[in-house]
Each structure stands twice: as structure tokens, then as C-alpha cells.
Design an enzyme around this catalytic site. Structure first.
Site, PDB file in Angstrom:
ATOM      1  N   LYS A 116      36.205  57.271 133.773  1.00  0.00           N
ATOM      2  CA  LYS A 116      35.930  56.201 134.729  1.00  0.00           C
ATOM      3  C   LYS A 116      34.704  55.383 134.357  1.00  0.00           C
ATOM      4  O   LYS A 116      34.660  54.173 134.574  1.00  0.00           O
ATOM      5  CB  LYS A 116      35.772  56.794 136.129  1.00  0.00           C
ATOM      6  CG  LYS A 116      37.050  57.375 136.720  1.00  0.00           C
ATOM      7  CD  LYS A 116      36.812  57.904 138.106  1.00  0.00           C
ATOM      8  CE  LYS A 116      38.097  58.368 138.777  1.00  0.00           C
ATOM      9  NZ  LYS A 116      38.713  59.498 138.092  1.00  0.00           N
ATOM     10  N   GLU A 200      28.601  56.143 142.627  1.00  0.00           N
ATOM     11  CA  GLU A 200      28.706  54.729 142.948  1.00  0.00           C
ATOM     12  C   GLU A 200      28.557  54.496 144.445  1.00  0.00           C
ATOM     13  O   GLU A 200      28.698  55.413 145.255  1.00  0.00           O
ATOM     14  CB  GLU A 200      30.040  54.154 142.462  1.00  0.00           C
ATOM     15  CG  GLU A 200      31.260  54.773 143.103  1.00  0.00           C
ATOM     16  CD  GLU A 200      32.549  54.272 142.472  1.00  0.00           C
ATOM     17  OE1 GLU A 200      32.508  53.819 141.309  1.00  0.00           O
ATOM     18  OE2 GLU A 200      33.596  54.345 143.133  1.00  0.00           O
ATOM     19  N   HIS A 235      40.429  61.757 150.167  1.00  0.00           N
ATOM     20  CA  HIS A 235      40.688  60.913 149.006  1.00  0.00           C
ATOM     21  C   HIS A 235      42.084  61.119 148.414  1.00  0.00           C
ATOM     22  O   HIS A 235      42.359  60.665 147.312  1.00  0.00           O
ATOM     23  CB  HIS A 235      39.620  61.117 147.926  1.00  0.00           C
ATOM     24  CG  HIS A 235      38.222  60.968 148.431  1.00  0.00           C
ATOM     25  ND1 HIS A 235      37.703  59.763 148.859  1.00  0.00           N
ATOM     26  CD2 HIS A 235      37.233  61.877 148.613  1.00  0.00           C
ATOM     27  CE1 HIS A 235      36.447  59.935 149.258  1.00  0.00           C
ATOM     28  NE2 HIS A 235      36.150  61.201 149.133  1.00  0.00           N
ATOM     29  N   ARG A 297      49.709  55.937 133.810  1.00  0.00           N
ATOM     30  CA  ARG A 297      50.958  56.684 134.002  1.00  0.00           C
ATOM     31  C   ARG A 297      51.709  56.084 135.181  1.00  0.00           C
ATOM     32  O   ARG A 297      51.236  55.145 135.818  1.00  0.00           O
ATOM     33  CB  ARG A 297      50.650  58.148 134.293  1.00  0.00           C
ATOM     34  CG  ARG A 297      49.676  58.316 135.475  1.00  0.00           C
ATOM     35  CD  ARG A 297      49.546  59.731 135.940  1.00  0.00           C
ATOM     36  NE  ARG A 297      48.442  59.934 136.867  1.00  0.00           N
ATOM     37  CZ  ARG A 297      48.455  59.648 138.151  1.00  0.00           C
ATOM     38  NH1 ARG A 297      49.535  59.095 138.686  1.00  0.00           N
ATOM     39  NH2 ARG A 297      47.405  59.868 138.924  1.00  0.00           N
TER      40      ARG A 297
END
Length: 651
Positions: A116, A200, A235, A297
Site C-alpha cells: 500500500k 494514515e 473494515h 484480482r
């Protein structure tokens, strides 16, 4: 075009890929673990090969074993599905080295987007907006905590190699950072073999909007519009829909352009998803969204895109992997109606969404206009503790959002699962919630409304008790009459089973039953007659599933398990369930951490252990204050559901 495909996956996605491959005329080759030997995807394949024992690390994640089978079976390509090896660059390279096509993007793109932090730096250079945060290499806990303080709370810790909500923690306070970091790193290591994280800024009122991109090996990259995946818990996506509510033509163009540019930046081909976080406080705006990550994917929620575009994305994957060009241009794509997908899981919302395992004594999935069901299990099969607990994806399509949601609601009402507990009632409550219906969406909607969504453990109501008890009475009439005659002289024929279950007016009986681990003496009299009407009692949906010594009663999707207690069985122990201070494993899983030692003083509610199941961590708390004794397992041990980990003796 290919003549054969090996599917390096399991469950519903293996079966879904196999069906498209079979329609295209390909020979379908399956691989399976010991736990999946009798699974539907294995039975559907033209041939199937064992690759190891149940744990994924010893079967579906062993690339060398899968490649060996592919060579022996003469597979021309390997479709990885999602999860497992689908985003493993080394596996993609190994396929190429073996002369077998990998149905996915090039290894270079997987590697570029797989981390990421590096992905955000890359797309930022391509002009795609990213969330403020630290995406660097330094992983020292004190340094990361300092950067979190600088970013400003709340922050989000995310596994660099993560996905599916694993290795991700929201942190609201400075003092909670270190514990959340350790937990995220441990979970990331277990799920991905990589403990690295990034930190973040957590966007308030966030909406999760992703764009389905597709490229071919000739440089052509397009997008198949967006999906809204804001309905999440921990999440993990619960409900997805396409197109995103409130998305204007201009804002859609901005999202699509950014997604295509991100894909082009890594020379992407095949199916992929660019995920954005949007600030939903003022609606979706062209200047209010940020790149989060790219999934290189097929996504779990790809059916909603297929239903609004009319394209089979798996077929396109296979054709692109074979070197064919995409058969459509961007300006030829159109959105047709609205589609919504609900993920039906074997889990208990009433117990913190813990996974639920066991035999599927009954499985009746819906059908009807505008419905599509993707499932990898059948009645009589089993939900095991080794893999994701998904039972099915229920997808509804309609000319507009309201129609699609109505169809999904009716589908959930007609869904019957007995054995493992499910989230059926929770899903129905969610799609009926006024904020969701009004498209007032953000990723915190579920957490803010847990009580309203019915996840609190309900009391066992008299109707449920009566249904289960009368079922026992009708089924075991002779034995019950013999017991009753010896004890209290019940009437010789108090039972009736013509229309549902009932009792003759004026007569009564009492039975001892075991309901969800609690012993109850149930008194049945003429009043019970009016309460029993299967399958419907007023506005409530009742379903009774009888299996041997157990009755499963489903009321509006909520399952109650009931057994009958033989009053002449002197070996029966009334003290079922948790005996005082026993700390038990809430599910089948692995004890990944133990925080106490023998003799240590603990407080009620103190975290004493962590159990991992389905690659997710679940904290275990002390039931009362006292001293720890009788620790039965060490960290790393596998445990069954209900296994005693330790006891807390009263001080």
C-alpha cells in the site's frame, strides 16, 4: 483460447469460475484440501486433485504443490480466484516460468500495487489524490506513534500487504496506539506473512467507493463503473451496490479517469479494482476522494457490476489472459438498473459477530425475479473453522435502487439456514434501516446503529419455546406419555399435529428442555394453541428444522437451538454453559496470545487472551475479578469451540 483451466481456490468463487469456464468449453481442474474433498466445486470439476490437509498454509497457499498438479493435469492456465495466491507476484512468475498462463495481471503490477505504501507513492506521481499519512519503510513503534501524533487522531493503521479488513485498526487516542499497532502487526503476520504497516488520517464520514477496471495486453484500459462498499463492519464489507447512490455523471467521470490512470501507471491488464475513500459529509464530489489501494484480482462483490453491465468478468479475464482484446470500448458501456449484494455469513451478530461452524442441517436459498445466488456449500455440508465463513452471496437487481432492495429483503426473508448461526436477521435489518434506505451512507453506519440493527442478544420468547417443545411432543409422543404417566398422569392423547402443532383445549403439560445451553421447564396449555402457526405467526416468519435430538427454530432469521432433557436421565448436569469463572474459547481457533499467568490477579472484563479464527483476532475477557488458575493451553494451541482456556477463581 485455452482448452483447460486449473482453479487455485475453493468455495463459491471456485464454483463460480468453473461454471463460466465450462460454458466456454474449457476442461475444469480443481484442487482441494482434505476439508473440501466433498465440496460442490470439487464435484462440479472435470477432475480434482488433493493438495494437502485442511489448513490453508498446508494446501491452498502451497504454490509448488498447485503448480505440480497443473503440470500433471495439463492445465493451460491457472485462475487464482480471490484470496490465497491471487495477489502473489511470485506465484504469477512461477506460472509463467512453468509455461502456464496466470489469469491475472503481470507480476510487476501485482508487486507495484501489492504494498500500500509504494502504491500510494506511485499513483500520486500519476496525479491521483491520496490520503495524508506515513507510507514509509520505518516500522519502529515509537516512530510510528510519533507520526500518528503529527497526523492527528483518529488515524488508521493498515497492513502494507493487507486486505479484507485484516491487519487494520482505527485508533482514536494517543494512549491506545501501541496496543492497536501490536494487534494489527500480529494479525498481518498471520494473514499475509508481512508485519509492516502504514499510518494514515482517518477520514470522517467516509464512503468506500471502488471502480472496476479492466485492461488487455494491447494497452487498452477501461472501467466498468463503480461500486459503493460503505456498509462495513471491522473494515469488512457486508453489503455492496452498484452504481454508487448519489453519483453524478461528472463525478463518475472523475472517479473513472483516476482509476484508469492508476491502472495505466503500472501497465495493468486483467480485472482489478481501484479503491477510493470519499469524504461523504457533503456528498460525492470530484475533489473529495482519495486513492486507498488497488486489488489486483477479481473482487468478492463483482456480481453487482456484472448485473448492471451485462458482462461476465470471469470470461473477460480468461479471454484477456489468452491474449485477446477487450470486446468493448468505454463509450459503449452503459449502466442498466441497480444491483445490491449481501454476504450471508455463518456468524453470530448477537455474540460480537463470532464465526459459527458446524453441519448445515438445512440450507434453502432464495430464487426469483432479479435474483442471483453465488454459493459454495449445500445442505448436509459443513462450515469449517479453516476458511472464510461465507455461506452465500445473495444479489438482487432491479430497474432502480428501491426495487433492488425490496427484492433483496424478500430474498433474505425466504432464506433458511439451520446449524451454524447466520447474519440473516442482521442483513435484513440493515437494508431496512432508514439511513441506508435514504442512501445516507458512510462506513460508520453499522457501528453507530448496532442496537437498532438487532445484534443484542434477544430473550427467548414463548412462541419459540412453544414451537420447539411441541415439535418434541409430537415426534416423541409414546415416550413422553410413558414418562408423564409415571409422574403426573397426563391425558392419554394430549397431542394434535394436523395444522401445525397444538394442544387440546383445557389440557396442559410441562417439559424440560435445553435452550442455547440453558435449562428451562416449559409449561404448555391451551394458550399455546393460538401461538403456534408454522411457518408464519402474524408478521413473524417461523421455520422449524428437526434433526435427531435437536430442534432448530428460526424466527425472522434468528436461530434458537433446543434439545429435550430426559427427566429420568440422572447423569444430566444442569450446570451447562460457563461455570462461574471458566474462560472458554468462543469458537474453533488458535490461541495466538495469552496475557496472564497462574495466580495473577485480574479484573472483570480484563483481556486475558486472543483467539484467531478465519484470520481474524477475537479478544477473550475475564468473566469476573479474581485470580487465574488452571491454564489449559499455551499460545499457539488449536482449540475447539467451548474449550476451557483457564479459570478465574473468586478472590
Amino acid at each position: 483460447m485455452f482448452r483447460s483451466v486449473l482453479i487455485a481456490n475453493r468455495g463459491e468463487i471456485a464454483l463460480r469460475v468453473a461454471r463460466t469456464a465450462r460454458r466456454m468449453g474449457l476442461r475444469v481442474i480443481a484442487v482441494h484440501s482434505d476439508a473440501d474433498a466433498k465440496a460442490p466445486f470439487v464435484a462440479f470439476a472435470d477432475e480434482a486433485h488433493r493438495i494437502g490437509p485442511a489448513p490453508a498454509r498446508e494446501s491452498y497457499l502451497v504454490a509448488e504443490r498447485i503448480l505440480t498438479v497443473a503440470k500433471q493435469a495439463g492445465a493451460e492456465c491457472i485462475h487464482p480466484g480471490y484470496g490465497f495466491l491471487s495477489e502473489n507476484a511470485e506465484f504469477a512468475e512461477a506460472c509463467a516460468a512453468a509455461g502456464i498462463a496466470f489469469v491475472g495481471p503481470p507480476a510487476s503490477a501485482i508487486r507495484a500495487m501489492g504494498l500500500k505504501d509504494a502504491a500510494k507513492s506511485l499513483v500520486e506521481k500519476a496525479g491521483v489524490p491520496v490520503v495524508p499519512g506515513y507510507h514509509g519503510e520505518i516500522q519502529d513503534a515509537a516512530f510510528l506513534k510519533e507520526r500518528a501524533d503529527q497526523i492527528g487522531y483518529p488515524v488508521l493503521i493498515k497492513a502494507v500487504a493487507g486486505g479484507g479488513g485484516k491487519g487494520m485498526r482505527r485508533v482514536d487516542r494517543h494512549v491506545d496506539f501501541e496496543e492497536a499497532l501490536a494487534s494489527a502487526q500480529r494479525e498481518a503476520t498471520n494473514a499475509f506473512g508481512d508485519a509492516r504497516v502504514l499510518v494514515e488520517k482517518y477520514v470522517t464520514a467516509p464512503r468506500h467507493v471502488e471502480v472496476q477496471v479492466f485492461g488487455d495486453q494491447h494497452g487498452h484500459v477501461i472501467h466498468f463503473f463503480e461500486r459503493d462498499c460503505s456498509m462495513q463492519r471491522r473494515h469488512q464489507k457486508v453489503i455492496e451496490e452498484a452504481p454508487a447512490p448519489g453519483m453524478s455523471r461528472e463525478v463518475r467521470a472523475a472517479f473513472g479517469k483516476a482509476a484508469v490512470e492508476a491502472a495505466k501507471a503500472v501497465g495493468y491488464y486483467g480485472a482489478g479494482t481501484i479503491e477510493f475513500i470519499a469524504d461523504g459529509s457533503q456528498g460525492l464530489r470530484a475533489d473529495g476522494f482519495y486513492f486507498m489501494e488497488m486489488n489486483t484480482r477479481l473482487q468478492v462483490e463483482h456480481p453487482v457490476t456484472e448485473m448492471i453491465t451485462g458482462f461476465d468478468l470471469v470470461e473477460l479475464q480468461l479471454r484477456v489472459a489468452a491474449g485477446q482484446r477487450l470486446p468493448v470500448r468505454q463509450d459503449e458501456l452503459m449502466i442498466h438498473g441497480h444491483a445490491v449484494e449481501a454476504r450471508l455469513y455463518a456468524e453470530e451478530p448477537e455474540r460480537g459477530f463470532l464465526p459459527s461452524t458446524g453441519k448445515l442441517h438445512a440450507l434453502r436459498l432464495p430464487s426469483g425475479e432479479g435474483l442471483r445466488i453465488d454459493s459454495g456449500v449445500t445442505e448436509g455440508g459443513e462450515v469449517t473453522p479453516f476458511y472464510d465463513p461465507m455461506i452465500a452471496k445473495i444479489i438482487a437487481h432491479g430497474p432502480d435502487r428501491e426495487t433492488a432492495l425490496d427484492r433483496l429483503g424478500l430474498a433474505l426473508e425466504s432464506t433458511v439456514v439451520a446449524g451454524p448461526k447466520t447474519n440473516t436477521r442482521f442483513l435484513k435489518a440493515l437494508i431496512d434501516h432508514p439511513d441506508f434506505r435514504a442512501a445516507k451512507l458512510d462506513t460508520g453506519l453499522i457501528d453507530r446503529n448496532l442496537a437498532a440493527l438487532g445484534i443484542l442478544t434477544p430473550e427467548i420468547d414463548p412462541e419459540t419455546l412453544a414451537v420447539g417443545t411441541l415439535a418434541f411432543a409430537a415426534r416423541e409422543k409414546e415416550r413422553l406419555e410413558a414418562v408423564a404417566s409415571a409422574r403426573s398422569g397426563w391425558p392419554s392423547d394430549p397431542w394434535s399435529n394436523s395444522d401445525g402443532f397444538s394442544l387440546h383445549p383445557g389440557r396442559e403439560a410441562s417439559l424440560r428442555v435445553l435452550v442455547e445451553g440453558e435449562t428451562r421447564d416449559v409449561r404448555l396449555d391451551a394458550a399455546a394453541e393460538a401461538a403456534i402457526d408454522i411457518p408464519k405467526t402474524g408478521h413473524r416468519n417461523f421455520t422449524l428444522v428437526e434433526t435427531g435430538d435437536t430442534n432448530f427454530i428460526l424466527v425472522d432469521g434468528l436461530q434458537t437451538e433446543m434439545c429435550m432433557v430426559d427427566p429420568l436421565d440422572v447423569t444430566f448436569d444442569d450446570s451447562v454453559g460457563d461455570a462461574g469463572g471458566n474462560v472458554k474459547s468462543p469458537m474453533h481457533g488458535k490461541l495466538v496470545a495469552l496475557f496472564v499467568v497462574e495466580g495473577e490477579r485480574v479484573e472483570k472484563g480484563q483481556r486475558v487472551a486472543i483467539v484467531e479464527a478465519m484470520k481474524m483476532e477475537h479478544p477473550v475477557l475475564a468473566p469476573r475479578a479474581g485470580r487465574v488458575e488452571g491454564i489449559a493451553f499455551e499460545a499457539g494451541a488449536q482449540m475447539g469451540q467451548g474449550a476451557r482456556i483457564l479459570s478465574v477463581a473468586e478472590a
